[in-house]
Structures are given as structure tokens and as C-alpha cells.
Design a protein around this motif. Structure first.
Motif, short mmCIF file in Angstrom:
data_model
loop_
_atom_site.label_atom_id
_atom_site.label_comp_id
_atom_site.label_asym_id
_atom_site.label_seq_id
_atom_site.Cartn_x
_atom_site.Cartn_y
_atom_site.Cartn_z
N THR A 1 -8.66 13.68 12.39
CA THR A 1 -7.70 13.37 11.33
C THR A 1 -6.68 12.40 11.94
O THR A 1 -6.55 12.35 13.16
N PRO A 2 -5.99 11.64 11.09
CA PRO A 2 -5.93 11.71 9.64
C PRO A 2 -7.22 11.27 8.96
O PRO A 2 -8.00 10.50 9.52
N GLN A 3 -7.36 11.75 7.70
CA GLN A 3 -8.40 11.30 6.80
C GLN A 3 -7.68 10.74 5.58
O GLN A 3 -6.81 11.41 5.03
N LEU A 4 -8.04 9.53 5.18
CA LEU A 4 -7.24 8.78 4.21
C LEU A 4 -8.04 8.48 2.95
O LEU A 4 -9.05 7.78 2.99
N PHE A 5 -7.57 9.03 1.81
CA PHE A 5 -8.24 8.84 0.53
C PHE A 5 -7.21 8.68 -0.59
O PHE A 5 -6.04 9.00 -0.41
N ASP B 1 -4.07 17.17 10.65
CA ASP B 1 -3.95 18.53 11.18
C ASP B 1 -2.60 18.75 11.84
O ASP B 1 -2.12 17.90 12.60
N ALA B 2 -2.02 19.92 11.59
CA ALA B 2 -0.75 20.27 12.24
C ALA B 2 -0.92 20.43 13.74
O ALA B 2 0.03 20.24 14.50
N ALA B 3 -2.12 20.80 14.17
CA ALA B 3 -2.37 21.04 15.59
C ALA B 3 -3.14 19.88 16.23
O ALA B 3 -3.95 20.08 17.15
N LEU C 1 4.00 21.69 18.01
CA LEU C 1 2.85 20.87 17.65
C LEU C 1 3.04 20.26 16.26
O LEU C 1 2.69 19.10 16.02
N LEU C 2 3.58 21.05 15.33
CA LEU C 2 3.83 20.55 13.98
C LEU C 2 4.78 19.36 14.00
O LEU C 2 4.57 18.36 13.29
N GLU C 3 5.84 19.44 14.80
CA GLU C 3 6.80 18.34 14.88
C GLU C 3 6.13 17.08 15.42
O GLU C 3 6.35 15.98 14.90
N HIS C 4 5.31 17.23 16.46
CA HIS C 4 4.62 16.07 17.02
C HIS C 4 3.70 15.43 15.97
O HIS C 4 3.67 14.20 15.84
N SER C 5 2.97 16.26 15.23
CA SER C 5 2.03 15.73 14.23
C SER C 5 2.77 15.05 13.09
O SER C 5 2.34 13.99 12.60
N MET D 1 0.85 -1.19 0.00
CA MET D 1 0.00 0.00 0.00
C MET D 1 0.88 1.24 0.00
O MET D 1 1.61 1.49 0.96
N ASN D 2 0.86 2.01 -1.09
CA ASN D 2 1.65 3.24 -1.16
C ASN D 2 0.89 4.36 -0.45
O ASN D 2 -0.21 4.74 -0.86
N CYS D 3 1.48 4.87 0.61
CA CYS D 3 0.80 5.83 1.47
C CYS D 3 1.67 7.06 1.67
O CYS D 3 2.88 6.96 1.88
N TRP D 4 1.04 8.24 1.58
CA TRP D 4 1.72 9.52 1.73
C TRP D 4 0.94 10.38 2.73
O TRP D 4 -0.11 9.96 3.21
N GLY D 5 1.45 11.55 3.04
CA GLY D 5 0.76 12.43 3.98
C GLY D 5 0.77 13.87 3.51
O GLY D 5 1.63 14.29 2.75
N VAL D 6 -0.23 14.61 3.97
CA VAL D 6 -0.29 16.06 3.78
C VAL D 6 -0.65 16.69 5.12
O VAL D 6 -1.59 16.25 5.79
N ILE D 7 0.13 17.68 5.53
CA ILE D 7 -0.17 18.44 6.74
C ILE D 7 -0.34 19.91 6.36
O ILE D 7 0.64 20.57 5.99
N PRO D 8 -1.57 20.45 6.41
CA PRO D 8 -1.76 21.88 6.17
C PRO D 8 -1.32 22.67 7.40
O PRO D 8 -1.87 22.50 8.48
N ALA D 9 -0.30 23.51 7.24
CA ALA D 9 0.27 24.23 8.39
C ALA D 9 0.49 25.69 8.04
O ALA D 9 1.48 26.29 8.45
N ALA D 10 -0.44 26.28 7.28
CA ALA D 10 -0.29 27.67 6.85
C ALA D 10 -1.17 28.62 7.66
O ALA D 10 -1.14 29.83 7.42
#
Length: 227
Positions: A163-167, A105-107, A32-36, A1-10
Motif C-alpha cells: 500500500t498505498p492502493q489508489l482508486f 496500512d496503519a502498520a 506506527l500510525l503517526e508515521h503512516s 488531481m483531487n487526492c484523499w487518503g484512508v487508513i484502516p487502524a481499527a
């Protein structure tokens, strides 16, 4: 299973009222960003993570975790959906359309490896996207004026989305492009007609939004470091 991540932190986390954007608040020696981010990389199936940052963000350069070769830094947007779309576009240069993407989520720094693994396992077994969510256990009241109870709501079918939400990368990219303003990725997938599974997540996987949340996260993460 090829799995990646996105963290919106803007985002700037205005509701918390902190002196810095909340993703850069430190707890137990890390932001918090590092923990996530560390929480996503706790599962070896996650090959890389795109982190969407605010334009001109100088704090990001000081985070060692963002120098990890598995991390792809991209410029985020004014809204969460814009940042997620930017992250998905960046991953599109490395990943296939039918690869899976965890949006986190970054937080939301207290994600545990067991819950993350359960989400990925459920999607791998079922073949369709899913989210971590918590069944509502408290009695729910509805108010029309913000001061008095209008009705008691049946909680048996209610869940609190996490989150996470996986699609799948391609499906989520197209769903977000046609969804307009949404508060999470599952909403876009639902609007596009895709089934969204529910995987029970723990109460500890909450999003830091208020000062009380920050205090609770500090207690949980400090306890985890000490153990």
C-alpha cells in the motif's frame, strides 16, 4: 488531481503479540500510525485522510496528529474492508465520486515520498487505479503439507502487493460493497472488472506483522531520523 487518503487502524495486531495494538507501538518517537499518516501528508496533493479507529479507542485521543484539521476520525469495523468502507463513506461528504483515494496500512510506516509520488503520478498519467507492489526476486517454493516442497513456482509474473492502493472513490466504494471478504482493495477492484496497474515499490515499504518486522522498521526509521 483531487487526492484523499484512508487508513484502516481499527485492528488489534494479534499476530505481533504486543501489549498494545501495533499501530500504537512507538518507533523513533512516533507511533506506527503517526508515521503512516505523515507519509501520506508528505505529498501536497493529499487533501485529507480518514482514519478508521476501533470503537472506544482511547489511545487515539492522545495523538496530536489526529487533531490535524485534515484528518477525519471515523469508527472502523471488525474487518479491514469494513474500516475502509467507513473511511470512504466519511470522505464521500467532502470528496467527489471521481476523486482519487489512497488506502494505506496503519502498520506500514516506512513509505517514502518518492514512491508515493510515483504512484500518484502513474495514476494521473494513465487514468486508472494502481498499487505499489514489489516484484518477487527470490525463488518461490510451493508446499502442500507445510513441511516439504511440492513445486518451484515461476516467479516472473509474481508481485507482492503493498500500500498505498489508489482508486477512484466511487468505483472503490461500489467494488468493496460487492466483493465480500478481500485482503486488499485491489482484489475488490479486480473482481469488479477494473484494471489495476502495478507501480514498483521498494522493499522498505513493508507491513509490520512480526517482531522481526518491528525491529527492521525501528532500524530504518531511526536511521531516517538521524539523517
Amino acid at each position: 488531481m483531487n487526492c484523499w487518503g484512508v487508513i484502516p487502524a481499527a485492528g488489534i495486531g494479534s499476530r505481533l503479540g504486543a501489549a498494545v495494538p501495533k499501530q500504537y507501538l512507538e518507533i523513533a518517537g512516533r507511533t506506527l500510525l503517526e508515521h503512516s499518516l505523515r507519509a501520506l501528508f508528505a505529498d501536497a496533493r493529499v487533501k485529507g485522510v480518514a482514519v478508521a479507529l476501533r470503537a472506544g479507542d482511547e489511545r487515539a485521543a492522545a495523538l496530536a496528529c489526529l487533531q490535524d484539521p485534515r484528518v477525519l476520525r471515523v469508527e472502523g469495523g471488525a474487518e479491514r474492508a469494513d474500516s475502509v468502507a467507513a473511511g470512504l463513506a466519511a470522505l464521500g461528504e467532502r470528496a467527489a465520486e471521481d476523486d482519487w483515494v489512497l488506502v494505506h496500512d496503519a502498520a506500514r510506516p516506512c513509505l517514502d515520498a518518492k514512491s508515493l509520488g510515483a504512484l500518484i503520478d502513474a495514476v494521473a498519467a494513465g487514468g486508472s487505479g494502481a498499487i505499489l507492489a514489489q516484484p518477487v526476486s527470490d525463488t518461490v517454493k510451493r508446499s502442500d503439507d507445510g513441511n516439504t516442497v511440492a513445486a518451484t513456482v515461476d516467479r516472473r509474473s509474481l508481485w507482492l502487493a503493498q500500500t498505498p492502493q489508489l482508486f477512484r472513490l466511487g468505483e472503490l466504494t461500489r467494488a468493496l460493497a460487492g466483493a465480500g471478504a478481500v485482503t486488499d482493495e485491489a482484489s475488490a477492484m479486480e473482481a469488479a472488472g477494473h484494471p489495476v496497474g502495478l507501480v514498483p515499490g521498494p522493499r522498505t515499504n513493508f507491513k509490520v506483522t512480526t517482531a522481526d518486522d518491528l525491529l527492521l522498521a525501528r532500524c530504518l526509521l531511526a536511521a531516517g531520523e538521524n539523517s
